[in-house]
Design an enzyme around this catalytic site. Structure first.
Site, mmCIF file in Angstrom:
data_model
loop_
_atom_site.group_PDB
_atom_site.id
_atom_site.type_symbol
_atom_site.label_atom_id
_atom_site.label_comp_id
_atom_site.label_asym_id
_atom_site.label_seq_id
_atom_site.Cartn_x
_atom_site.Cartn_y
_atom_site.Cartn_z
ATOM 1 N N SER A 32 15.161 24.597 -18.637
ATOM 2 C CA SER A 32 16.059 25.251 -18.249
ATOM 3 C C SER A 32 17.350 24.487 -18.305
ATOM 4 O O SER A 32 17.866 23.870 -19.377
ATOM 5 C CB SER A 32 16.111 26.246 -17.113
ATOM 6 O OG SER A 32 17.146 26.973 -16.740
ATOM 7 N N GLU B 181 12.605 36.062 -21.284
ATOM 8 C CA GLU B 181 13.323 34.944 -20.147
ATOM 9 C C GLU B 181 14.108 35.716 -19.046
ATOM 10 O O GLU B 181 13.993 35.324 -17.996
ATOM 11 C CB GLU B 181 14.555 34.281 -20.984
ATOM 12 C CG GLU B 181 13.812 33.359 -21.924
ATOM 13 C CD GLU B 181 13.518 31.908 -21.436
ATOM 14 O OE1 GLU B 181 13.327 31.458 -20.319
ATOM 15 O OE2 GLU B 181 13.152 31.029 -22.302
ATOM 16 N N HIS C 98 11.398 33.654 -17.650
ATOM 17 C CA HIS C 98 11.927 32.206 -17.589
ATOM 18 C C HIS C 98 11.013 31.415 -16.700
ATOM 19 O O HIS C 98 10.454 31.987 -15.688
ATOM 20 C CB HIS C 98 13.329 32.458 -17.146
ATOM 21 C CG HIS C 98 14.103 31.019 -17.029
ATOM 22 N ND1 HIS C 98 14.390 30.405 -18.395
ATOM 23 C CD2 HIS C 98 14.757 30.104 -16.051
ATOM 24 C CE1 HIS C 98 15.027 29.242 -18.013
ATOM 25 N NE2 HIS C 98 15.309 29.256 -16.667
#
Length: 503
Positions: free
Chosen positions: A189, A321, A418
């Site tokens: 991320s 995600e 995610h």
């Protein structure tokens, strides 16, 4: 020097001796300072080398983490942001199989958390050390403390912190058994976005040989104009001049409160090109800054021009995600057609044709499902593809992956969201903190495969599948049964060619 306790271990660094612990054959050293505490006269200033210490320094517990706001998270997910109080947040942790060995591959983890949260505390590196890697995890400044841009101050302090940590690794890691010439930076991320940005930062050149970018591609950066505008908003919220000394005199807790006020103000004007905030996405006010010196330009443009030449790259995303920011908060079913159209327009995609392409790619998808896929593509997958294509076009080595195993949590609706790949990469499926995402019986065989691929890449640059090239665009898909695929979802990829995202 007296011998260490059998459960303890000593290593001499350039700044002094550190005393760590030994368990199951792994030597662990936690909370080692790589720079002086960024407080007092050093607040909002570039990092300075750690002050040497006499005798042995206790490195048996995690050091202080960077100041950050409290994030309102659903039950079960609130354990994913552990913090440690204290001022000396510029510290790192090292796990090694044996400080007496030499030439082991080194992996340096840059944690994620939206540029304003997260810490190294969540990530236990012992399984990497068990398998022959020296694993380093780093804390760095976050939010305004790390990314504030002012006319009279040095920007990109968080990037400079990360570079200082990498310089510490180059100078000290041989004492832990690592090879300073075989360093891989990796992150997830915003951590991956920092790693992708470091590929283009001149001061980071030569500090690492490889990079693994998990759900991030150096794609979130701000122009100096935008960053200084955000800085002025922060100063106004604090009631002080937009100067370094004025903001540095404000208590940290007040700055954290002002950060929230700034993000609330920006949320009324969402803009994927400046601070995000489009439907389904949070405002990201604090980002790396294109200042012309530390970061000379947009990372993708600099990398396309050869900035990261000679650095092996492994990059990828998760198949779903965007579901992490919607499903646990009960927001997936609340997404309206108007919100979806707003997000499409903000990304520069024509709503009608875009809806058609997404519904063909995901038959039966709800409006919320499509918004989650849109966030996946806008924030993560399209930037990853563009970076991979730029590398492949230049003949530089790049491997691509997609993590597609679907979590059973939230009635199976969380999907391949995610962050889900992280406990698999670290081989930490037995850590209860991750069970809120993985469920109670995640596939250990998949963790074995993913963990081994990351180590293979860090060791010799080949994770075990063909490189990503044009026009094949080879991607390794890690689902229940891993498989190699070519050019997944070409219609979606083509749809984004005329979007507002940098090309």
């Amino acid at each position: 020097m007296a011998p260490a306790d059998p459960a303890e271990t000593l290593v001499r660094t350039r700044a002094g001796t550190v005393r760590g612990t030994v368990a199951a054959g792994v030597h662990a050293f936690r909370g080692i300072p790589y720079a002086q505490p960024p407080t007092g006269p050093l607040r909002l200033c570039p990092p300075r080398p750690a002050t040497p210490w006499p005798g042995e320094r206790d490195a048996t517990a995690f050091g202080p983490t960077a100041p950050q706001p409290r994030f309102p998270l659903p039950p079960g997910l609130d354990g994913l942001y552990p913090t440690v109080p204290g001022d000396g947040c510029l510290n790192l942790n090292v796990w090694t199989p044996d400080p007496g060995r030499a030439g082991l591959p080194v992996m340096v983890w840059i944690h994620g958390g939206g540029f304003d949260g997260g810490s190294s505390v969540l990530y236990d590196g012992s399984r990497f050390a068990r398998d022959g890697v020296v694993l380093v995890s780093v804390n760095y400044r976050l939010g305004a403390e790390g990314f504030l841009a002012l006319a009279d101050a040095t920007p990109n302090l968080a990037l400079l912190d990360q570079i200082a940590a990498l310089r510490w690794v180059r100078a000290n890691i041989a004492a832990f058994g690592g090879d300073p010439g075989n360093v891989t930076v990796f992150g997830e991320s915003s951590g991956a976005m920092c790693c992708g940005t470091l590929l283009a930062v001149p001061a980071a050149r030569g500090l690492f040989r490889r990079a693994i970018l998990q759900s991030g591609a150096g794609n979130l950066v701000q122009t100096a104009t935008t960053a200084r505008y955000v800085g002025r908003l922060l100063a106004a919220a604090l009631g002080v001049r937009p100067r370094r000394d004025a903001i540095a005199a404000v208590p940290v807790e007040r700055v954290l409160g002002a950060q929230h006020a700034v993000m609330t103000a920006l949320a009324s004007r969402p803009d994927p090109r400046r601070w995000a905030g489009e439907p389904g996405a949070r405002v990201t006010a604090w980002q790396p800054v294109i200042d012309g010196e530390i970061l000379p330009g947009r990372p993708l443009e600099l990398i396309r021009a050869g900035a990261a030449s000679g650095i092996d790259l492994l990059i990828g995303t998760n198949a779903e995600e965007g579901r992490l920011s919607l499903v646990p908060f009960g927001a997936l079913d609340a997404v309206t057609e108007e919100q979806l159209d707003t997000a499409l327009r903000l990304y520069g995609l024509p709503p009608g044709p875009a809806r058609h392409v997404y519904r063909r790619a995901a038959p039966g998808a709800s409006t919320g499902d499509i918004l989650a896929l849109l966030q996946r593509d806008g924030w993560y997958r399209v930037p990853a593809y563009r970076l991979a294509e730029a590398r492949a076009a230049a003949g530089e080595p790049v491997h691509c992956y997609e993590f597609a195993w679907r979590s059973p949590r939230y009635g199976g609706r969380l999907g391949a969201c995610h962050f889900l790949e992280v406990p698999f990469v670290f081989d930490l499926l037995d850590d209860p903190r991750f069970r809120a995402l993985t469920g109670d019986d995640p596939p250990q065989a998949l963790a074995d495969t993913l963990h081994a691929a990351w180590i293979a890449f860090a060791t010799h640059g080949d994770p075990g599948w063909p490189r990503h090239g044009l026009p094949d665009r080879t991607v390794r898909r890690f689902g229940t049964t891993p498989a190699t695929v070519r050019d997944p979802d070409p219609a979606l990829r083509a749809l984004w060619d005329d979007s507002v995202l940098p090309r």
